[in-house]
Motif scaffolding. Structure first.
Motif, PDB file in Angstrom:
ATOM      1  N   GLU A   1       0.834  -1.197   0.000  1.00  8.84           N
ATOM      2  CA  GLU A   1       0.000   0.000   0.000  1.00  8.84           C
ATOM      3  C   GLU A   1       0.873   1.254   0.000  1.00  8.84           C
ATOM      4  OE1 GLU A   1      -3.250   2.135  -0.341  1.00  8.84           O
ATOM      5  OE2 GLU A   1      -3.397  -0.048  -0.191  1.00  8.84           O
ATOM      6  N   ASN A   2       0.807   2.041  -1.071  1.00 10.52           N
ATOM      7  CA  ASN A   2       1.634   3.242  -1.177  1.00 10.52           C
ATOM      8  C   ASN A   2       1.394   4.226  -0.052  1.00 10.52           C
ATOM      9  OD1 ASN A   2       3.088   2.489  -3.442  1.00 10.52           O
ATOM     10  ND2 ASN A   2       1.582   3.323  -4.846  1.00 10.52           N
ATOM     11  N   SER A   3       0.140   4.370   0.378  1.00  6.74           N
ATOM     12  CA  SER A   3      -0.132   5.310   1.466  1.00  6.74           C
ATOM     13  C   SER A   3       0.509   4.834   2.768  1.00  6.74           C
ATOM     14  CB  SER A   3      -1.640   5.521   1.650  1.00  6.74           C
ATOM     15  OG  SER A   3      -2.281   4.312   1.992  1.00  6.74           O
ATOM     16  N   LEU A   4       0.548   3.522   2.995  1.00  9.83           N
ATOM     17  CA  LEU A   4       1.207   2.989   4.190  1.00  9.83           C
ATOM     18  C   LEU A   4       2.717   3.195   4.094  1.00  9.83           C
ATOM     19  CD1 LEU A   4       1.106   1.537   6.893  1.00  9.83           C
ATOM     20  CD2 LEU A   4       1.188  -0.623   5.644  1.00  9.83           C
ATOM     21  N   ILE A   5       3.285   2.959   2.930  1.00  6.01           N
ATOM     22  CA  ILE A   5       4.721   3.197   2.741  1.00  6.01           C
ATOM     23  C   ILE A   5       5.041   4.671   2.995  1.00  6.01           C
ATOM     24  CG2 ILE A   5       6.592   3.224   1.037  1.00  6.01           C
ATOM     25  CD1 ILE A   5       5.311   0.658  -0.154  1.00  6.01           C
ATOM     26  N   ASN A   6       4.191   5.571   2.506  1.00  9.25           N
ATOM     27  CA  ASN A   6       4.396   7.005   2.761  1.00  9.25           C
ATOM     28  C   ASN A   6       4.306   7.323   4.246  1.00  9.25           C
ATOM     29  OD1 ASN A   6       4.839   7.663   0.082  1.00  9.25           O
ATOM     30  ND2 ASN A   6       2.684   8.122  -0.312  1.00  9.25           N
ATOM     31  N   ASP A   7       3.340   6.719   4.945  1.00 12.60           N
ATOM     32  CA  ASP A   7       3.223   6.928   6.398  1.00 12.60           C
ATOM     33  C   ASP A   7       4.467   6.411   7.125  1.00 12.60           C
ATOM     34  OD1 ASP A   7       0.731   8.071   6.070  1.00 12.60           O
ATOM     35  OD2 ASP A   7      -0.375   6.278   6.709  1.00 12.60           O
ATOM     36  N   LEU A   8       4.993   5.279   6.677  1.00 10.91           N
ATOM     37  CA  LEU A   8       6.211   4.727   7.277  1.00 10.91           C
ATOM     38  C   LEU A   8       7.395   5.680   7.053  1.00 10.91           C
ATOM     39  CD1 LEU A   8       5.816   0.988   6.215  1.00 10.91           C
ATOM     40  CD2 LEU A   8       5.639   1.874   8.545  1.00 10.91           C
ATOM     41  N   LYS A   9       7.444   6.304   5.883  1.00 13.75           N
ATOM     42  CA  LYS A   9       8.516   7.265   5.593  1.00 13.75           C
ATOM     43  C   LYS A   9       8.367   8.520   6.444  1.00 13.75           C
ATOM     44  CE  LYS A   9       9.489   5.856   0.852  1.00 13.75           C
ATOM     45  NZ  LYS A   9       9.377   6.206  -0.576  1.00 13.75           N
ATOM     46  N   ILE A  10       7.168   9.070   6.492  1.00 12.28           N
ATOM     47  CA  ILE A  10       6.920  10.302   7.261  1.00 12.28           C
ATOM     48  C   ILE A  10       7.214  10.098   8.740  1.00 12.28           C
ATOM     49  CG2 ILE A  10       5.089  11.873   8.051  1.00 12.28           C
ATOM     50  CD1 ILE A  10       3.854  11.522   5.208  1.00 12.28           C
ATOM     51  N   SER A  11       6.856   8.932   9.273  1.00 14.09           N
ATOM     52  CA  SER A  11       7.047   8.651  10.700  1.00 14.09           C
ATOM     53  C   SER A  11       8.498   8.349  11.058  1.00 14.09           C
ATOM     54  CB  SER A  11       6.181   7.466  11.115  1.00 14.09           C
ATOM     55  OG  SER A  11       6.679   6.276  10.525  1.00 14.09           O
ATOM     56  N   GLY A  12       9.311   8.033  10.066  1.00  9.01           N
ATOM     57  CA  GLY A  12      10.692   7.646  10.322  1.00  9.01           C
ATOM     58  C   GLY A  12      10.879   6.152  10.503  1.00  9.01           C
ATOM     59  N   VAL A  13       9.789   5.396  10.564  1.00 11.29           N
ATOM     60  CA  VAL A  13       9.863   3.945  10.738  1.00 11.29           C
ATOM     61  C   VAL A  13      10.503   3.292   9.513  1.00 11.29           C
ATOM     62  CG1 VAL A  13       8.470   1.842  11.031  1.00 11.29           C
ATOM     63  CG2 VAL A  13       7.921   3.894  12.340  1.00 11.29           C
ATOM     64  N   TYR A  14      10.305   3.881   8.364  1.00  8.01           N
ATOM     65  CA  TYR A  14      10.847   3.357   7.100  1.00  8.01           C
ATOM     66  C   TYR A  14      12.363   3.178   7.174  1.00  8.01           C
ATOM     67  CZ  TYR A  14      11.196   2.831   1.994  1.00  8.01           C
ATOM     68  OH  TYR A  14      11.428   2.354   0.731  1.00  8.01           O
TER      69      TYR A  14
END
Length: 124
Positions: free
Chosen positions: A86-99
């Protein structure tokens, strides 16, 4: 009512945990966290593939759960990786720093290859 939030499989090299909820948020994380952390403690926090392909949203509570799993796996000398599409989940992971904390893959096969490669390297 005892709702199932994840499934779990294990072999000699890694464990495979599939989140069944579309959302891992403040409403379901407390239910998931206690049973999941206890379950993983019993297994010794093995190398683990966190299959989040069904998840479309997570919030800070969900990110906290992921970081807790990662921290405990690393403490035991193991790896934790995420699989999501899910691209939106990947983006959330990036924004949160978890990525930046997890290796993240879009397929189970690439996650398995990563774990096997690193597991074998650690054993030599």
């Amino acid at each position: 009512m005892n709702e199932k939030h994840y499934t779990y499989q294990h072999n000699n090299i890694f464990s495979y945990l599939t989140f069944l909820n579309q959302r891992i948020d403040i409403f379901c994380t407390p239910k998931i966290s206690k049973s999941l952390i206890t379950f993983l403690e019993e297994k010794g926090f093995p190398n683990i593939i966190l299959d989040m392909r069904k998840v479309i949203y997570t919030d800070s509570a969900g990110f906290g759960l992921l970081i807790s799993i990662l921290t405990k796996c690393k403490k035991n000398g193991n790896h934790a990786v995420i699989v999501c599409k899910e691209n939106s989940l990947i983006n959330d992971l990036k924004i949160s720093g978890v990525y930046s904390l997890f290796p993240i893959f879009t397929s189970i096969e690439s996650a398995k290859s990563y774990i096997i490669k690193n597991y074998i390297c650690l054993q030599i």
